[in-house]
Enzyme design. Structure first.
Site, PDB file in Angstrom:
ATOM      1  N   ARG A  62     -18.208  16.177  12.492  1.00  0.00           N
ATOM      2  CA  ARG A  62     -18.783  16.678  13.746  1.00  0.00           C
ATOM      3  C   ARG A  62     -19.720  17.864  13.474  1.00  0.00           C
ATOM      4  NH1 ARG A  62     -14.625  16.907  16.639  1.00  0.00           N
ATOM      5  NH2 ARG A  62     -15.051  15.249  18.107  1.00  0.00           N
ATOM      6  N   ARG A 121       1.481  -4.990  -5.105  1.00  0.00           N
ATOM      7  CA  ARG A 121       1.655  -6.211  -4.303  1.00  0.00           C
ATOM      8  C   ARG A 121       1.910  -7.309  -5.319  1.00  0.00           C
ATOM      9  NH1 ARG A 121      -3.052  -4.016  -1.363  1.00  0.00           N
ATOM     10  NH2 ARG A 121      -2.196  -3.014   0.490  1.00  0.00           N
ATOM     11  N   ARG A 155      -6.166  -2.650   8.622  1.00  0.00           N
ATOM     12  CA  ARG A 155      -6.288  -4.122   8.655  1.00  0.00           C
ATOM     13  C   ARG A 155      -6.647  -4.576  10.064  1.00  0.00           C
ATOM     14  NH1 ARG A 155      -4.339  -6.244   3.845  1.00  0.00           N
ATOM     15  NH2 ARG A 155      -2.922  -4.853   2.755  1.00  0.00           N
ATOM     16  N   GLY A 157       5.670  -2.557   3.793  1.00  0.00           N
ATOM     17  CA  GLY A 157       5.232  -3.135   5.062  1.00  0.00           C
ATOM     18  C   GLY A 157       5.882  -4.487   5.299  1.00  0.00           C
ATOM     19  N   ASP A 158       5.422  -5.208   6.325  1.00  0.00           N
ATOM     20  CA  ASP A 158       6.170  -6.431   6.663  1.00  0.00           C
ATOM     21  C   ASP A 158       6.022  -7.530   5.615  1.00  0.00           C
ATOM     22  OD1 ASP A 158       3.613  -6.877   7.472  1.00  0.00           O
ATOM     23  OD2 ASP A 158       4.117  -7.438   9.531  1.00  0.00           O
ATOM     24  N   THR A 189       3.785   2.172   5.993  1.00  0.00           N
ATOM     25  CA  THR A 189       2.385   1.741   5.906  1.00  0.00           C
ATOM     26  C   THR A 189       1.557   2.597   6.854  1.00  0.00           C
ATOM     27  OG1 THR A 189       0.780   0.023   6.511  1.00  0.00           O
ATOM     28  CG2 THR A 189       2.946  -0.185   7.506  1.00  0.00           C
ATOM     29  N   ILE A 190       0.380   3.005   6.390  1.00  0.00           N
ATOM     30  CA  ILE A 190      -0.452   3.817   7.287  1.00  0.00           C
ATOM     31  C   ILE A 190      -0.941   2.996   8.476  1.00  0.00           C
ATOM     32  CG2 ILE A 190      -1.226   5.392   5.459  1.00  0.00           C
ATOM     33  CD1 ILE A 190      -3.999   3.935   5.654  1.00  0.00           C
ATOM     34  N   ASP A 191      -0.869   1.670   8.371  1.00  0.00           N
ATOM     35  CA  ASP A 191      -1.397   0.812   9.446  1.00  0.00           C
ATOM     36  C   ASP A 191      -0.556   0.905  10.734  1.00  0.00           C
ATOM     37  OD1 ASP A 191      -3.067   0.076   7.416  1.00  0.00           O
ATOM     38  OD2 ASP A 191      -2.158  -1.889   7.095  1.00  0.00           O
ATOM     39  N   ASP A 193       1.751  -1.020  11.777  1.00  0.00           N
ATOM     40  CA  ASP A 193       1.645  -2.353  12.400  1.00  0.00           C
ATOM     41  C   ASP A 193       2.924  -3.175  12.254  1.00  0.00           C
ATOM     42  OD1 ASP A 193       1.560  -2.748   9.683  1.00  0.00           O
ATOM     43  OD2 ASP A 193      -0.144  -4.118   9.700  1.00  0.00           O
ATOM     44  N   GLU A 215     -11.335  -0.900  10.832  1.00  0.00           N
ATOM     45  CA  GLU A 215     -11.900  -1.830   9.838  1.00  0.00           C
ATOM     46  C   GLU A 215     -11.754  -3.296  10.260  1.00  0.00           C
ATOM     47  OE1 GLU A 215      -9.957  -1.712   5.999  1.00  0.00           O
ATOM     48  OE2 GLU A 215      -7.971  -2.036   6.838  1.00  0.00           O
ATOM     49  N   GLY A 239       0.835  -1.211   0.000  1.00  0.00           N
ATOM     50  CA  GLY A 239       0.000   0.000   0.000  1.00  0.00           C
ATOM     51  C   GLY A 239       0.864   1.253   0.000  1.00  0.00           C
TER      52      GLY A 239
HETATM   53  O1  F6P Z   1      -1.993  -1.812   4.399  1.00  0.00           O
HETATM   54  C1  F6P Z   1      -2.472  -0.582   4.015  1.00  0.00           C
HETATM   55  C2  F6P Z   1      -3.953  -0.639   3.701  1.00  0.00           C
HETATM   56  O2  F6P Z   1      -4.372   0.661   3.328  1.00  0.00           O
HETATM   57  C3  F6P Z   1      -4.844  -1.195   4.806  1.00  0.00           C
HETATM   58  O3  F6P Z   1      -5.111  -0.284   5.829  1.00  0.00           O
HETATM   59  C4  F6P Z   1      -6.060  -1.599   4.023  1.00  0.00           C
HETATM   60  O4  F6P Z   1      -6.784  -2.611   4.678  1.00  0.00           O
HETATM   61  C5  F6P Z   1      -5.471  -2.094   2.743  1.00  0.00           C
HETATM   62  O5  F6P Z   1      -4.187  -1.502   2.608  1.00  0.00           O
HETATM   63  C6  F6P Z   1      -6.269  -1.775   1.511  1.00  0.00           C
HETATM   64  O6  F6P Z   1      -5.680  -2.401   0.440  1.00  0.00           O
HETATM   65  P1  F6P Z   1      -6.007  -2.072  -1.063  1.00  0.00           P
HETATM   66  O7  F6P Z   1      -5.393  -0.754  -1.385  1.00  0.00           O
HETATM   67  O8  F6P Z   1      -5.393  -3.190  -1.822  1.00  0.00           O
HETATM   68  O9  F6P Z   1      -7.503  -2.014  -1.181  1.00  0.00           O
END
Ligand code: F6P
Length: 312
Positions: free
Chosen positions: A155, A72, A172, A102-103, A126-128, A130, A223, A11
């Site tokens: 708001r 990916r 994720r 990411g990992d 990664t924005i996650d 994680d 999510e 991502g």
């Molecule tokens: O890992 C980054 C991320 O944005 C997650 O937060 C999200 O679940 C996923 O990638 C979305 O993936 P895609 O861009 O393949 O829909």
């Protein structure tokens, strides 16, 4: 020949372009010839590798996403395609590689290193947020600011209309974005995968608040929780007695003008990554911990799941 390449994998995040800009500048400063690999590991396999110059990076510091694309790659999981990737690097005499990802991306890199021995340095992106061993991943601050702006806007309408809003964040299975957004936006409810919840526990409190004149609720929901956000909205309507709407922030969280913090972190991550490769470190990930940068082995980073520090 002292050639170095960079690619973005997984991502994309806001902060990759500032990193690419500084990669070119700092490589040249270190007498390295910089190369871009387009579309992640896919570009390594398909030989989409070109020499990078100052012209390529002009103006990109202010743009989200990544100028060289990301992907990916399932093909990179296959040995024959990794061999192809190595042949392409060999043709250009590239012996050093920086990967922003990411990992999952680092796992692929680990196998590649073990098979072919190319020196690499990974930059957690990664924005996650994680990734094990690092407190910060590139792109997180920009994503948090986008979420903050969205919540502030919501708001306004929530309070005007007397409604509950369920706002779904990405991440994720990691609740980092939701937890920090909850704290910094002062929302009424936060649900993340790391903390078990029972909505019944909030019912009395929320109903009473409504009776006492509360005009709106904001719920931040990661999510990765078990329920759909629409189920949480239905709960607000049926059990609390307030009209509810859902906003899924989705990919808005991945784009946008990189924040000052992400631009600065991109600069520092690149400095550490290039320094590592120049000093002869063969396989490392630059991690941010306790206010400073440290190098961790790929094993340390990918062998354990990151445990979220719970603040709520
Ligand atoms: O890992 C980054 C991320 O944005 C997650 O937060 C999200 O679940 C996923 O990638 C979305 O993936 P895609 O861009 O393949 O829909």
């Amino acid at each position: 020949m002292n050639n170095i390449a960079i690619l973005c994998s997984g991502g994309d995040v806001s902060g990759m372009n500032p990193a690419l800009k500084h990669f070119v500048e700092y490589s040249i400063e270190n007498n390295l010839t910089p190369y871009f690999v387009f579309d992640g590991y896919e570009g390594l396999i398909d030989n989409q590798i070109t020499k990078a110059t100052y012209k390529d990076i002009s103006g990109i510091i202010a743009r989200g996403g990544t100028k060289i694309g990301s992907a990916r790659s399932s093909r990179f999981m296959e040995k024959k395609f990794r061999s192809l990737a190595k042949q392409n690097l060999d043709k250009l005499e590239i012996k050093k590689l920086i990967v922003l990802g990411g990992d999952g991306s680092f796992r692929g890199l680990d196998i590649f290193y073990k098979e072919h021995g190319i020196s690499f340095c990974g930059i957690p992106s990664t924005i996650d947020n994680d990734i094990n061993m690092t407190e910060y991943c590139l792109g997180v601050d920009t994503a948090l600011n986008i979420i903050k702006n969205a919540i502030d806007s919501i708001r306004d309408t929530a309070s005007s209309f007397k409604r509950a809003f369920v706002i779904e964040t990405m991440g994720r299975k990691c609740g980092y974005l939701a937890q920090i957004s909850h704290i910094t936006s002062g929302s009424e409810l936060c649900l993340i995968p790391e903390i078990k919840h029972d909505l019944k526990n909030y019912e009395d409190k929320f109903r009473k608040e409504l009776e006492n004149g509360r005009r709106y609720f904001i719920a931040i929901v990661a999510e990765g929780i078990n329920e759909d956000s629409s189920e949480i909205a239905q709960w607000f309507q049926k059990s609390i007695g307030i009209e509810a709407r859902v906003t899924i922030l989705g990919h808005t969280q991945r784009g946008g003008n990189p924040s000052v913090y992400d631009r600065l972190m991109a600069y520092k991550f690149i400095n550490y990554a290039i320094d590592a490769l120049v000093e002869g470190k063969e396989e490392s990930i630059v991690c941010y911990s306790q206010g400073g940068f440290v190098y961790k082995s790929i094993e340390e980073v990918v062998s354990h799941k990151k445990i979220l520090e719970l603040l709520i």
